[in-house]
Design a protein around this motif. Structure first.
Motif, short mmCIF file in Angstrom:
data_model
loop_
_atom_site.label_atom_id
_atom_site.label_comp_id
_atom_site.label_asym_id
_atom_site.label_seq_id
_atom_site.Cartn_x
_atom_site.Cartn_y
_atom_site.Cartn_z
N GLN A 1 0.84 -1.19 0.00
CA GLN A 1 0.00 0.00 0.00
C GLN A 1 0.88 1.25 0.00
N VAL A 2 0.46 2.25 -0.72
CA VAL A 2 1.20 3.50 -0.85
C VAL A 2 0.31 4.64 -0.37
N GLN A 3 0.89 5.56 0.37
CA GLN A 3 0.19 6.78 0.75
C GLN A 3 1.04 7.98 0.34
N LEU A 4 0.36 9.01 -0.13
CA LEU A 4 1.02 10.22 -0.59
C LEU A 4 0.35 11.42 0.08
N VAL A 5 1.15 12.29 0.66
CA VAL A 5 0.61 13.47 1.34
C VAL A 5 1.34 14.71 0.84
N ILE B 1 7.30 2.23 -2.42
CA ILE B 1 7.69 3.19 -3.46
C ILE B 1 9.10 2.85 -3.90
N PHE B 2 9.28 2.62 -5.18
CA PHE B 2 10.57 2.21 -5.73
C PHE B 2 11.11 3.27 -6.67
N SER B 3 12.41 3.46 -6.62
CA SER B 3 13.03 4.55 -7.38
C SER B 3 12.88 4.38 -8.88
N VAL C 1 2.13 17.85 -14.80
CA VAL C 1 3.01 19.00 -14.64
C VAL C 1 4.46 18.58 -14.84
N ALA C 2 4.86 17.53 -14.12
CA ALA C 2 6.25 17.06 -14.23
C ALA C 2 6.34 15.67 -13.64
N TRP C 3 7.29 14.87 -14.17
CA TRP C 3 7.55 13.59 -13.55
C TRP C 3 9.03 13.32 -13.49
N ILE C 4 9.40 12.42 -12.59
CA ILE C 4 10.80 12.08 -12.37
C ILE C 4 10.89 10.61 -12.01
N MET C 5 11.94 9.97 -12.55
CA MET C 5 12.18 8.58 -12.19
C MET C 5 13.66 8.36 -11.97
N GLY C 6 14.00 7.21 -11.45
CA GLY C 6 15.38 6.89 -11.17
C GLY C 6 16.24 7.02 -12.42
N GLY C 7 17.46 7.44 -12.25
CA GLY C 7 18.33 7.66 -13.39
C GLY C 7 18.32 9.10 -13.85
N GLY C 8 17.52 9.91 -13.21
CA GLY C 8 17.48 11.33 -13.54
C GLY C 8 16.60 11.68 -14.69
N ASN C 9 15.77 10.76 -15.12
CA ASN C 9 14.84 11.08 -16.21
C ASN C 9 13.74 11.99 -15.70
N ILE C 10 13.59 13.13 -16.35
CA ILE C 10 12.64 14.15 -15.94
C ILE C 10 11.89 14.66 -17.16
N LYS C 11 10.63 14.95 -16.94
CA LYS C 11 9.82 15.52 -18.02
C LYS C 11 8.96 16.63 -17.45
N TYR C 12 8.80 17.71 -18.20
CA TYR C 12 7.95 18.83 -17.81
C TYR C 12 6.92 19.11 -18.88
N ALA C 13 5.77 19.58 -18.43
CA ALA C 13 4.81 20.13 -19.38
C ALA C 13 5.40 21.40 -19.97
N ASP C 14 5.08 21.68 -21.21
CA ASP C 14 5.63 22.86 -21.88
C ASP C 14 5.28 24.14 -21.12
N SER C 15 4.12 24.15 -20.49
CA SER C 15 3.64 25.36 -19.82
C SER C 15 4.44 25.72 -18.57
N VAL C 16 5.21 24.76 -18.03
CA VAL C 16 5.96 25.03 -16.81
C VAL C 16 7.47 24.92 -17.02
N LYS C 17 7.87 24.51 -18.19
CA LYS C 17 9.29 24.33 -18.47
C LYS C 17 10.03 25.63 -18.22
N ASP C 18 11.19 25.53 -17.61
CA ASP C 18 12.07 26.67 -17.28
C ASP C 18 11.55 27.49 -16.10
N ARG C 19 10.42 27.12 -15.53
CA ARG C 19 9.91 27.80 -14.34
C ARG C 19 9.81 26.87 -13.14
N PHE C 20 9.48 25.61 -13.39
CA PHE C 20 9.29 24.64 -12.32
C PHE C 20 10.45 23.64 -12.35
#
Length: 111
Positions: free
Chosen positions: A1-5, A28-30, A48-67
């Protein structure tokens, strides 16, 4: 079971900053993605954005360079640093891990 706050939401002025935090617990696994989504009134939930192990990151165009999304794998935390906020960033922000969701934290950008 996973909980997120989620925490860290609030009222900010245009051009201001906020930092959101998401505290995870449970299995929760990296190598899996942790992400931030948002939903504004009358609109669909959007990534809005996601991140996974290995440093892979993705942003929505609307927040790129700000978030900036970051993650503490040991503490099962994910963060969202939001700079140069705009009124259109106003939304309920949700933390996501696989099919688990937090309850959200409200971000309001207004003068």
């Amino acid at each position: 079971q996973v909980q997120l706050v989620e925490s860290g939401g609030g009222l900010a002025q245009p051009g201001g900053s906020l930092r959101l935090s998401c505290a995870g617990s449970g299995s929760i696994f990296s190598f899996n993605v942790m992400a931030w989504y948002r939903q504004a009134p009358g609109k669909e939930r959007e990534l809005v954005a996601w991140i996974m192990g290995g440093g892979n990151i993705k942003y929505a165009d609307s927040v790129k360079d700000r978030f900036t999304i970051s993650r503490d794998y040991a503490k099962k935390m994910v963060y969202l640093q939001m700079n140069s906020l705009k009124p259109e960033d106003t939304a309920l922000y949700y933390c996501n891990y696989r099919n688990f969701w937090g309850r959200g934290t409200q971000v309001t950008v207004s003068s």
